[in-house]
Structures are given as structure tokens and as C-alpha cells.
Design an enzyme around this catalytic site. Structure first.
Site, PDB file in Angstrom:
ATOM      1  N   TYR A 139       0.350  -0.665  -0.232  1.00  0.00           N
ATOM      2  CA  TYR A 139      -0.206   0.441  -0.256  1.00  0.00           C
ATOM      3  C   TYR A 139       0.698   1.760  -0.142  1.00  0.00           C
ATOM      4  O   TYR A 139       0.722   2.145   0.076  1.00  0.00           O
ATOM      5  CB  TYR A 139      -1.271  -0.230   1.247  1.00  0.00           C
ATOM      6  CG  TYR A 139      -1.995  -1.022   1.698  1.00  0.00           C
ATOM      7  CD1 TYR A 139      -1.811  -2.407   0.493  1.00  0.00           C
ATOM      8  CD2 TYR A 139      -3.405  -0.140   1.777  1.00  0.00           C
ATOM      9  CE1 TYR A 139      -2.989  -2.842   0.240  1.00  0.00           C
ATOM     10  CE2 TYR A 139      -4.556  -1.013   1.369  1.00  0.00           C
ATOM     11  CZ  TYR A 139      -4.234  -2.225   0.549  1.00  0.00           C
ATOM     12  OH  TYR A 139      -5.454  -2.802   0.764  1.00  0.00           O
ATOM     13  N   LYS A 148       3.218 -13.766   5.521  1.00  0.00           N
ATOM     14  CA  LYS A 148       3.532 -14.912   4.680  1.00  0.00           C
ATOM     15  C   LYS A 148       5.286 -15.872   4.271  1.00  0.00           C
ATOM     16  O   LYS A 148       5.375 -15.493   3.355  1.00  0.00           O
ATOM     17  CB  LYS A 148       2.282 -14.719   3.466  1.00  0.00           C
ATOM     18  CG  LYS A 148       2.883 -15.602   2.327  1.00  0.00           C
ATOM     19  CD  LYS A 148       1.394 -17.220   2.181  1.00  0.00           C
ATOM     20  CE  LYS A 148       1.804 -18.498   1.283  1.00  0.00           C
ATOM     21  NZ  LYS A 148       1.202 -18.462   1.737  1.00  0.00           N
ATOM     22  N   ASP A 170      -2.883 -17.049   5.355  1.00  0.00           N
ATOM     23  CA  ASP A 170      -3.709 -18.567   4.705  1.00  0.00           C
ATOM     24  C   ASP A 170      -4.137 -19.268   6.082  1.00  0.00           C
ATOM     25  O   ASP A 170      -5.373 -19.711   5.830  1.00  0.00           O
ATOM     26  CB  ASP A 170      -3.409 -19.221   3.069  1.00  0.00           C
ATOM     27  CG  ASP A 170      -1.778 -19.730   3.542  1.00  0.00           C
ATOM     28  OD1 ASP A 170      -1.194 -19.671   4.349  1.00  0.00           O
ATOM     29  OD2 ASP A 170      -2.059 -20.497   2.397  1.00  0.00           O
ATOM     30  N   ASP A 208      -5.664  -5.432   5.764  1.00  0.00           N
ATOM     31  CA  ASP A 208      -6.925  -4.911   5.472  1.00  0.00           C
ATOM     32  C   ASP A 208      -8.077  -5.962   5.258  1.00  0.00           C
ATOM     33  O   ASP A 208      -8.660  -6.054   5.469  1.00  0.00           O
ATOM     34  CB  ASP A 208      -6.241  -4.158   4.268  1.00  0.00           C
ATOM     35  CG  ASP A 208      -7.740  -3.352   3.830  1.00  0.00           C
ATOM     36  OD1 ASP A 208      -8.495  -2.774   4.491  1.00  0.00           O
ATOM     37  OD2 ASP A 208      -7.837  -2.246   2.488  1.00  0.00           O
TER      38      ASP A 208
END
Ligand code: NAD
Length: 360
Positions: free
Chosen positions: A124, A191, A224, A248
Site C-alpha cells: 500500500y 506469509k 492463509d 486490511d
């Protein structure tokens, strides 16, 4: 002494929910001196920007902002005023609590999660290279040389930038929040199995910071798996700390766990300033219809009252909101069993009902 607060109504349904929220905040008895400033589509034509400099200047002066949502076009057009506001005031922590209240229609009960989302970098940061530009060609050539990969030039690139200082301060924010609010555990979400350098760095910093807080449990989860875990057994989690993008996405997921965006509040907090706003967007299709739920912004007002150390007023407003939700009568369409329920009330009637509960 009234509190000076910058009030940004925003666009779309923003002005309606902002007015409803201003009314309930004033009904707590706390006095405010509102510095009203426009941002978003409503000022774009006049000023050539969605975020005029006077908005930032006002928050620098008042130190506190309450903001309605602002529209950002998808995939084209101007950059997000929200991202620009967070970056220019260095509002590095995005706090998004997700808490169940009896009466909210949800598949879950007793959800009480705190999302601490890094708010200034990651994908972002706005570092992007457009297809067909010389900068993109140069970057692809550089990447080709540096990594010995052959990338197509018919492409676009967004940079995922993760720094030690920004990771450190958001993780510290999460631990400090946990300590100050009697929370038991912080979970870092990443991740790092795939993005070994960027997310790996975030995880490494989180592990280091955790050692400074031996009184708070620490664990990490791959994003995930975290999504699945939140859907299957959200009660196992407490405070989550995440880089910007995952934060987000998971805060919307968490809003879904408690009954929707209509009740999900947020705060953007930095070392010097804080801006409070709902998680949801401007819902432009309902603009001007007195239809959408103002409660997410009202709950953001509760967070603002706590930030101002007006704890009693915060608790009273929160209890009034909880009572209106529990009764289920004076609520908007999104909190009714069906969206076309004819007994749904409008935005301003929700404010009337909340004020009546506070005065009862
Ligand atoms: P949205 O949150 O506006 O709407 C998503 C869905 O939730 C829609 O069906 C909408 O009608 C519903 N909804 C949203 N708020 C509601 C409320 N208070 N009460 C009842 N229903 C509500 O998300 P979107 O459609 O993806 O985005 C619309 C615009 O808002 C976009 O331009 C986006 O960039 C912007 N946006 C702004 C912010 C912000 O200002 N902080 C945050 C998110 C999105």
C-alpha cells in the site's frame, strides 16, 4: 474545555453517518469544538485534490480527527485520500476491533478480536510502476540482471516494501495495546514461508519484540491458515498484528464474523495524531438516502472518546449502541433478518434511538 476535533464528513454516505455520529457524541455531554473540513469527491472539482492541505493542517492543530469514508476509483484515477492522510500524518497503526454484541446476526458469538494493521508501507506504499513507462522498463531490466530472471516488459509492478522500523513500531503497538487492555496473546500474521525476505523480516522483528514482553503470549500464523482458523475457531485469537495488506483483508473478514461492516470501527493512530473512521467505504449507491448504518462510525466515536480519556462517556455510548442492537427495532436494513425488511429505520433514526437510550 471542549475538545478540538477535526471533522471530515467524506463523500458518498459519509456526510449522513458523520452527522448522526456527531449528534450521539454531543449527547454524551462531552463538549466538542468541531473543525469541519471537506475531503473527497466533493472538493475534487473545486480544489483539484481529494485531500486539501488545510485538512492535514487542521489535524496537525487539533491532533484528533473523526472521518467519514472517502471514495477512491478502482484501478485508475487519483490515489486514495485515505492512504495519503495516513502517510502524511504518519498514522502508522490501524486499530480495528471486532467485537460481538448480542442481537447482531452472525454465525458466531463472543468474538473479541483486535486487529493491529501496519498502516504506512507494504504493497500500500503506493510505489508502483505503470505498464509501458520507461521507469518500468528500467526496473525490469535491473531485476533481470539482479535475479537472472527473464520478465516480460508487458507488465506492471507494485513494490512490497517492509522495513524494520515500521514493523517494530506496529508490533510494539500491538504488545502495548495488549498490556494496557489486559489481553493475553499477540499473534503475528505473515506469509514468510513464501516471501522469505519481506514477510520474513516482519516475522523476525515480531519475534524480537515479543521477547521484550514476557507477560504476553506470542505466536505466529501464516496468513492463509489464519483465514481458515478465524472462520473455524476465532475464539483462539486475541490481538493480531499484520502488515498492511493482510491487515486490511483480515479486518473485513473479522467484520464479517461480528455481523458486517455496518458495525466495524477503526482508528488510525500515530505518535502525535489519531484519526477515527469506520472500516467500511462510502457505499455510494446509497448516498443521500438516509439508509446506511451509522453504527460503525459511532463505535469509532467510542474509540475516540477512549483516546480522549473520556472513559465514562465512551462506555455510556457503547452501552447505548449495544442496547439499540439488542432490541433490534431501531436498526438499519443490514441488521434486520432480511435486507428488504420494511421495519428497517434510516441513518438519522438510529441516532435518535441511541440518544434516547443514553438519556433513559
Ligand atoms: P463499501 O464498504 O462502501 O461497501 C461494501 C458493501 O457494504 C456494500 O454493499 C455497501 O452497501 C455495504 N455497506 C458499507 N457500509 C455500510 C453501512 N454503513 N451500512 C450498511 N451497509 C454498508 O466498500 P466498496 O463498495 O468496496 O467501496 C466503495 C468506495 O469506498 C470505494 O471508492 C472505496 O475505495 C472506498 N473506501 C473508502 C474507505 C475509507 O474511506 N476509509 C474504506 C474502504 C473503501
Amino acid at each position: 474545555m471542549p475538545y478540538d476535533v477535526t471533522l471530515i464528513p467524506g463523500d458518498g454516505t459519509g456526510p449522513e453517518i458523520t452527522e448522526a455520529t456527531r449528534r450521539v457524541l454531543e449527547a454524551t455531554g462531552v463538549e466538542f469544538n468541531w473543525h469541519v473540513h471537506q475531503a473527497g469527491l466533493s472538493v475534487l472539482e473545486k480544489t483539484g485534490t481529494v485531500l486539501p492541505e488545510e485538512v492535514i493542517a487542521s489535524i496537525r492543530e487539533t491532533k484528533v480527527g473523526l472521518k467519514g469514508p472517502i471514495t477512491t476509483p478502482v484501478g485508475k484515477g487519483f490515489r486514495s485520500a485515505n492512504v495519503a492522510l495516513r502517510k502524511s500524518l504518519d498514522l502508522y497503526a490501524n486499530l480495528r476491533p471486532a467485537k460481538s454484541f448480542p442481537g447482531l446476526r452472525s454465525r458466531y458469538e463472543n468474538i473479541d478480536l483486535i486487529i493491529c494493521r501496519e498502516n504506512t508501507e507494504d504493497l500500500y506504499a503506493g510505489i508502483e510502476f505503470q505498464r509501458g513507462t520507461p521507469e518500468l522498463d528500467e526496473l525490469i531490466d535491473f531485476i533481470g540482471r539482479a535475479t537472472k530472471t527473464n520478465l516480460s516488459h508487458d507488465a506492471a509492478i507494485s513494490i512490497k516494501y517492509i522495513s524494520v522500523p515500521a514493523s517494530r513500531r506496529i508490533v510494539k503497538f500491538a504488545f502495548d495495546y495488549a498490556r494496557d487492555n489486559n489481553r493475553r496473546k499477540v499473534t503475528a500474521v505473515h506469509k514468510a514461508n513464501i516471501m522469505k525476505f519481506s514477510d520474513g523480516l516482519f516475522l523476525q522483528v515480531a519475534q524480537e519484540v515479543a521477547k521484550e514482553y514476557p507477560d504476553i503470549q506470542f505466536e505466529d500464523r501464516i496468513v492463509d491458515n489464519m483465514c481458515m482458523q478465524l472462520v473455524q475457531k476465532p475464539e483462539l485469537y486475541d490481538v493480531l498484528v499484520l502488515p498492511n495488506l493482510y491487515g486490511d483483508i483480515l479486518s473485513d473478514l473479522s467484520a464479517g464474523l461480528i455481523g458486517g461492516l455496518g458495525v466495524a470501527p477503526g482508528a488510525n493512530i500515530g505518535a502525535d495524531y489519531a484519526v477515527f473512521e469506520p472500516v467500511h467505504g462510502s457505499a455510494p449507491k446509497y448516498a443521500g438516502q438516509n439508509k446506511v448504518n451509522p453504527m460503525a462510525m459511532m463505535f469509532s466515536g467510542v474509540l475516540m472518546l477512549r483516546h480522549l480519556k473520556e472513559r465514562e462517556a465512551a462506555n455510556r455510548l457503547e452501552s447505548a449502541l449495544a442496547a439499540v442492537i439488542a432490541e433490534g427495532k431501531n436498526v438499519t436494513y443490514d441488521l434486520k433478518p432480511r435486507p428488504d425488511d420494511p421495519t428497517a429505520v434510516g441513518t438519522s433514526q438510529v441516532a435518535d434511538a441511541v440518544i434516547a437510550k443514553m438519556n433513559a
